[in-house]
Scaffold this active site. Structure first.
Site, short mmCIF file in Angstrom:
data_model
loop_
_atom_site.label_atom_id
_atom_site.label_comp_id
_atom_site.label_asym_id
_atom_site.label_seq_id
_atom_site.Cartn_x
_atom_site.Cartn_y
_atom_site.Cartn_z
CG LEU A 79 -1.90 -1.22 1.28
CD1 LEU A 79 -2.79 -1.12 2.50
CD2 LEU A 79 -2.72 -1.43 0.02
CB CYS A 80 4.42 2.09 0.19
SG CYS A 80 4.73 2.07 1.95
CG HIS A 81 1.04 6.36 -2.74
ND1 HIS A 81 0.60 6.33 -1.44
CD2 HIS A 81 -0.05 6.52 -3.52
CE1 HIS A 81 -0.72 6.48 -1.43
NE2 HIS A 81 -1.14 6.60 -2.68
CG MET A 117 6.08 3.75 5.34
SD MET A 117 6.35 3.06 6.99
CE MET A 117 7.02 1.46 6.60
CD GLU A 118 8.93 5.97 0.80
OE1 GLU A 118 8.13 5.41 0.02
OE2 GLU A 118 8.53 6.58 1.83
CG ASP A 132 24.42 -10.85 3.93
OD1 ASP A 132 24.31 -12.08 4.18
OD2 ASP A 132 24.82 -10.42 2.84
#
Length: 164
Positions: A79-81, A117-118, A132
């Site tokens: 749902l993120c643009h 969110m980014e 990692d």
């Protein structure tokens, strides 16, 4: 996400998830800063800082991974643009008191929706990449303190996390 009087904006009245229509929002300059930490053994930190990790340049590779992740957030988080980011930076600093690395990611754009969110995705993927690349030396590393530090712009205005 709730920026509409406490109502979750990604849920329809009947409860199903949907992408929020941002077409009528004003374009504003929006910036978000997020952070994360990777805690490790002191010898692991020294290996990373000396550039002696078997997989190569841990900090440089993790920085690139974080920037790339910010640009692909809409592919990772439902749902993120998709956004036309104008700036993404990832800073990685050693902190011997952890011991480990502190990450700060910044994302910016001029647009109709925020970049929180980014920035959070950039900080998270940076931390995962550090893990990692150094896990051969220290499998007990831990990723933590992933948080939004501040955001500016948009209808809800500016916000900053209170100091601990």
């Amino acid at each position: 996400m709730s920026d509409d009087g406490g109502r979750l904006t990604h849920l329809a009245a009947s409860g199903e998830a949907h992408m929020v229509d941002v077409g009528q929002k004003n374009e504003t300059v929006r910036t978000a800063i997020a952070s994360a930490t990777v805690t490790m053994e002191p010898r692991t930190l020294q290996t990373i800082l000396a550039g002696d990790a078997k997989k190569g340049d841990v900090i440089g590779t993790a920085r690139i991974a974080g920037i790339m992740a910010a640009k692909r957030t809409h592919e990772l988080i439902p749902l993120c643009h998709p956004l036309l980011l104008t700036k993404v930076t990832v800073e990685i600093e050693p902190d011997e008191t952890l011991p480990g690395l502190r990450i700060q990611a910044t994302a910016s754009l001029t647009g109709r929706t925020g970049v929180e969110m980014e920035a959070l995705t950039a900080a998270s993927v940076t931390a995962l990449t550090i893990y990692d690349m150094a896990k051969a030396v220290d499998k007990a590393m831990s990723i933590g303190d992933i948080a939004l530090i501040e955001k500016t712009g948009g209808k809800s205005g500016d916000w900053r996390r209170a100091a601990n």
